[in-house]
Design a protein around this motif. Structure first.
Motif, PDB file in Angstrom:
ATOM      1  N   PRO A   1       0.826  -1.216   0.000  1.00 61.52           N
ATOM      2  CA  PRO A   1       0.000   0.000   0.000  1.00 61.52           C
ATOM      3  C   PRO A   1       0.862   1.269   0.000  1.00 61.52           C
ATOM      4  N   LYS A   2       0.403   2.265  -0.759  1.00 62.73           N
ATOM      5  CA  LYS A   2       1.102   3.546  -0.845  1.00 62.73           C
ATOM      6  C   LYS A   2       0.240   4.649  -0.254  1.00 62.73           C
ATOM      7  N   ALA A   3       0.914   5.658   0.292  1.00 64.86           N
ATOM      8  CA  ALA A   3       0.208   6.809   0.853  1.00 64.86           C
ATOM      9  C   ALA A   3      -0.146   7.775  -0.272  1.00 64.86           C
ATOM     10  N   LEU A   4      -1.427   8.016  -0.470  1.00 65.55           N
ATOM     11  CA  LEU A   4      -1.885   8.925  -1.518  1.00 65.55           C
ATOM     12  C   LEU A   4      -2.145  10.309  -0.934  1.00 65.55           C
ATOM     13  N   ASP A   5      -1.894  11.328  -1.726  1.00 61.55           N
ATOM     14  CA  ASP A   5      -2.083  12.706  -1.266  1.00 61.55           C
ATOM     15  C   ASP A   5      -3.520  12.933  -0.810  1.00 61.55           C
ATOM     16  N   ASN A   6      -3.644  13.632   0.335  1.00 63.96           N
ATOM     17  CA  ASN A   6      -4.948  14.032   0.872  1.00 63.96           C
ATOM     18  C   ASN A   6      -5.889  12.848   1.094  1.00 63.96           C
TER      19      ASN A   6
END
Length: 467
Positions: free
Chosen positions: A135-140
């Motif tokens: 999993p990746k951290a997505l903006d906002n």
């Protein structure tokens, strides 16, 4: 003949029961004392690593197993976890060896019908390990940030969210990353020794240990030393003679900041295993000796809830040769003791807490804590404070501390103490090591050390004066 992997599997099965202490691995390895050091090191790394990375390992397994980890037999689940740990985090172990041993162990432990399942899942993971997407951290998108932190750093989501809400994504990521890095053993040299005696002791430790052994002075305190590549530290020179004891630098700062004076009476209400109380006693012993025949002598009262805990304290008091300075007593801090009212110059309140700051040393903490536990701990802290605050003489000092980084147990509790019990904050800027003096909160009477910042555990301390 039992193999190293089978011993590691047994440790993991015991941990699954939920009642295993952090001393479990040490106890098990003591049972197999005939093993070579490299074998013990392999077992320890495999068992602790598989526990520490559990969430990440389950994420990987669930991508390839038709039966998800939550529905698997406990032994098969742990067998897969330890095998995937070897595939991903133990480069010296060939994937084929990890897989074959897992299949053999499944059969040996009564699951011959699941050998094919184990083999298929692990071989599939081994083939596709470089293409697995995490999993990746997505903006906002807070949800993606929390999921990314949880899976990539193997931390329960609610802890990730707690830290994220208080420290932001990047700082939380650094905290969680530091938990996964090996931590050195930190020791406190007894301050009754001269610098020359400490130097001689360090040289003797190096001479008495293997080539891999390392020891160096910590950057924050001159009497703190960090050791690497050492097992059975109780056999190192100076231990039996009470010349040093294991204690993190963050914990040492409590007595460093307390401003102890010759003749002080110190009460430590939740003391086991006694590190802070013994540090105070050591400092006061030096001050008493300098004062010569002064009629006012210092003393430390070290208390805890059970005989088991006070036995640990007494062992350390005896070993550190401080029996004349320290009185050890069994007492429940939730019960007020009228005999101690207005008795102490300095009160140590290192209260029961969630331990979020020391997950890097005790990975089992993160799986044993819950939102409900956090709430009950703050209530317990308040209950203890209500019953011990007036042990402090007017004008005396309370040192409040925890080994957590949860604001509700730290900054919020500090506000509670000042409001409910008429304590004021004491500026501690001049009392901390130079490397810490730029921290803004020192003027407000407290210090928060986040894991990974200053080579310490996560820790909170505050200095308060009773008005």
């Amino acid at each position: 003949m039992i193999s190293e992997r089978e011993i590691a599997l047994d440790i993991m099965m015991e941990e699954d029961k939920g009642d295993a202490s952090h001393s479990l691995i040490r106890d098990v390895l003591g049972k197999y004392d005939y093993l070579e050091p490299r074998q013990k090191a392999f077992i320890k790394k495999l068992a602790t690593g598989s526990l520490e990375r559990r969430i990440t390992l389950d994420y990987i397994i669930d991508k390839f197993a038709l039966v998800k980890t939550a529905k698997q037999k406990p032994l098969i689940r742990n067998l897969l976890r330890m095998s995937v740990y070897q595939i991903f985090y133990m480069d010296q172990v060939p994937d084929s060896a990890a897989i074959n041993e897992a299949v053999n162990l499944a059969g040996k432990r009564g699951f011959k019908n699941l050998k094919g399942f184990v083999n298929g899942v692990l071989r599939n993971i081994s083939r596709k390990k470089d293409s697995i997407e995490f999993p990746k951290a997505l903006d906002n998108d807070k949800r993606s940030h929390i999921l990314s932190l949880s899976v990539n750093y193997s931390m329960p989501k609610f802890i990730c969210e707690l830290l994220f809400d208080n420290y932001g994504y990047e700082k939380t990521r650094k905290i969680l990353s530091s938990f996964l890095n090996p931590r050195p053993v930190i020791i406190r040299m007894d301050e009754r020794q001269t610098e020359e005696e400490i130097d001689e002791l360090v040289a003797l430790m190096k001479e008495d240990s293997g080539d891999d052994f390392g020891i160096k002075q910590h950057k924050l305190l001159p009497y703190a030393y960090e050791m690497t590549h050492t097992d059975n530290i109780q056999y190192l020179p100076g231990f039996d003679e009470g010349k040093w004891m294991v204690q993190d630098v963050s914990s040492m700062l409590v007595s460093q900041v307390a401003g102890l004076k010759q003749g002080d009476v110190v009460i430590d209400v939740c003391s086991a295993p006694g590190g802070k109380a013994l540090h105070a006693a050591s400092k006061l012993s030096v001050l008493d000796n300098r004062a010569g025949d002064s009629p006012r002598r210092s003393h430390v009262y070290s208390r805890d809830l059970t005989q088991f805990k006070t036995n640990l304290i007494e062992e350390n008091v005896s070993r550190m040769n401080l029996t004349d300075m320290v009185s050890v007593q069994v007492h429940d801090a939730r019960l007020h003791d009228e005999a101690f009212e207005n008795k102490c110059d300095v009160l140590y309140c290192d209260l029961p807490c969630s331990g979020l700051g020391i997950i890097g040393r005790k990975a089992d903490i993160k799986y044993g804590i819950s939102k409900e536990t956090l709430k009950s701990l703050t209530e317990l802290q308040k209950q203890i404070l209500q019953n011990v605050y007036d042990y402090v003489k007017p004008g005396g000092i309370m040192m409040y501390s925890t080994c957590t980084i949860n604001p509700y147990e730290n900054e919020k509790m500090l506000e509670y103490i000042c409001k409910e019990f008429s304590f004021e904050r004491v500026d501690i800027t001049d009392l901390v090591p130079d490397e810490l003096k730029s921290i803004e909160s020192l003027k407000d009477g407290y210090l928060l050390l986040l894991p990974g910042e200053y080579d310490t555990d996560g820790f909170f301390l505050a200095k308060l004066r009773r008005v």
